[in-house]
Scaffold this active site. Structure first.
Site, short mmCIF file in Angstrom:
data_model
loop_
_atom_site.label_atom_id
_atom_site.label_comp_id
_atom_site.label_asym_id
_atom_site.label_seq_id
_atom_site.Cartn_x
_atom_site.Cartn_y
_atom_site.Cartn_z
N TYR A 234 0.83 -1.20 0.00
CA TYR A 234 0.00 0.00 0.00
C TYR A 234 0.86 1.25 0.00
CZ TYR A 234 0.92 0.91 4.99
OH TYR A 234 1.52 1.20 6.19
N LYS B 39 6.61 -2.04 1.89
CA LYS B 39 5.42 -1.45 2.54
C LYS B 39 4.23 -2.37 2.34
CE LYS B 39 3.23 3.07 3.22
NZ LYS B 39 3.69 3.25 4.62
N GLU C 59 11.91 2.20 14.28
CA GLU C 59 11.07 3.27 13.75
C GLU C 59 9.75 3.27 14.51
OE1 GLU C 59 10.26 2.48 9.62
OE2 GLU C 59 10.05 0.34 9.99
N LEU D 17 11.40 1.18 6.96
CA LEU D 17 10.82 1.62 5.70
C LEU D 17 11.48 2.93 5.26
CD1 LEU D 17 8.49 1.10 3.62
CD2 LEU D 17 7.16 2.74 4.94
#
Length: 281
Positions: free
Chosen positions: A33, A148, A180, A204
């Protein structure tokens, strides 16, 4: 106003947007996505999001659902049909619908493509004035966090833990180092220098991160790409996160400890201003 969504080539009222129960995104989280911000009816960092989408699809050996031009038209049409001036567009691609087997489906399978809008305040987000609170939580995700994917159970659990503890975000921790946020990249500031984890399979590659790194370099703000520990974060002068829906967001508390006196610091305020200046130009 009834929201219009996009499902496999059709623009539909959201109540009519449906996919197959055999869709592999639903059964296996076999999908990817992207979330693109919209300000003043225009997409922000859109090219970077489409570039990352292509990489995610390639890494999962998944076909593009349509041409890039068709994706461009879809985003523009959703903005128009929903009269979206500020908010986000969420789009998702899965491998498609097929009988439930773990191996990839045999024969021709059409990828599933869906997208929808969400109106929200991005530029004047009140959290940017006060700053937000984060907690730390173990990083329970798989090893390919650079893709992702829609496999978001671990981040969802972390985000829920944060909300239950009165915070807005959770920083995930592995071997004592912050990786993260559940839906953001993580940064600390020490002696005027920004520290953030280097790109690898462990995090990411954020599109907002990418834009901010460029803007910071142009402005002479030093960014050091390395791991940092929770202890370093607690002792930092400032902390912040970046994401497509929050842009550059100050953090004023980590695990109940105030950061920078509990107020957004000068470095993060400057970086947010730089990002918004370019995004709203």
């Amino acid at each position: 106003m009834v929201r219009t969504v996009f499902v496999n080539g059709e623009y539909l009222p959201e109540s009519e947007g449906k996919i197959s129960i055999f869709d592999r995104g639903f059964l296996f989280a076999d999908g990817v996505y992207e979330v693109s911000a919209v300000i003043n009816g225009k997409l922000v960092d859109y090219a970077a999001h489409m570039e990352r989408l292509g990489r995610s699809l390639k890494e999962l050996r998944m076909a593009w659902p349509c041409t890039r031009d068709e994706l461009d038209v879809m985003h523009a049409e959703l903005i128009k049909r929903n009269a979206l001036t500020e908010g986000i567009i969420y789009m998702q691609v899965t491998r498609g619908a097929a009988d439930r087997t773990f191996n990839f489906p045999k024969g021709e399978v059409t990828p599933t493509l869906i997208a929808f809008t969400q109106a929200m305040s991005l530029v004047s987000n009140p959290n940017a004035v006060t700053g937000i609170k984060v907690i730390t939580t173990p990083d329970l995700r798989w090893a390919r966090r650079d893709i992702k994917t829609v496999m978001l159970l671990a981040p969802a659990l972390g985000k829920q833990e944060a909300y239950e503890k009165g915070a807005q975000e959770a920083w995930m921790v592995e071997d004592g180092f912050v990786t993260e946020g559940t839906s953001s990249n993580a940064y600390i500031v020490k002696d005027g220098k920004v520290i953030t984890r280097h790109l690898s399979n462990e995090i990411l590659a954020g599109c907002t991160r990418r834009a901010l790194m460029r803007l910071a370099k142009e402005e002479g703000v030093e960014i050091i790409e390395r791991k940092f520990t929770v202890e370093e974060a607690l002792a930092a002068d400032e902390a912040f996160l970046t994401s497509a829906s929050q842009f550059v967001m100050p953090i004023v508390e980590i695990d109940g400890k105030r950061i920078g006196g509990g107020q957004p610091g000068p470095v993060v305020r400057k970086l947010r201003e730089l990002f918004l200046k370019e995004a709203t130009a």
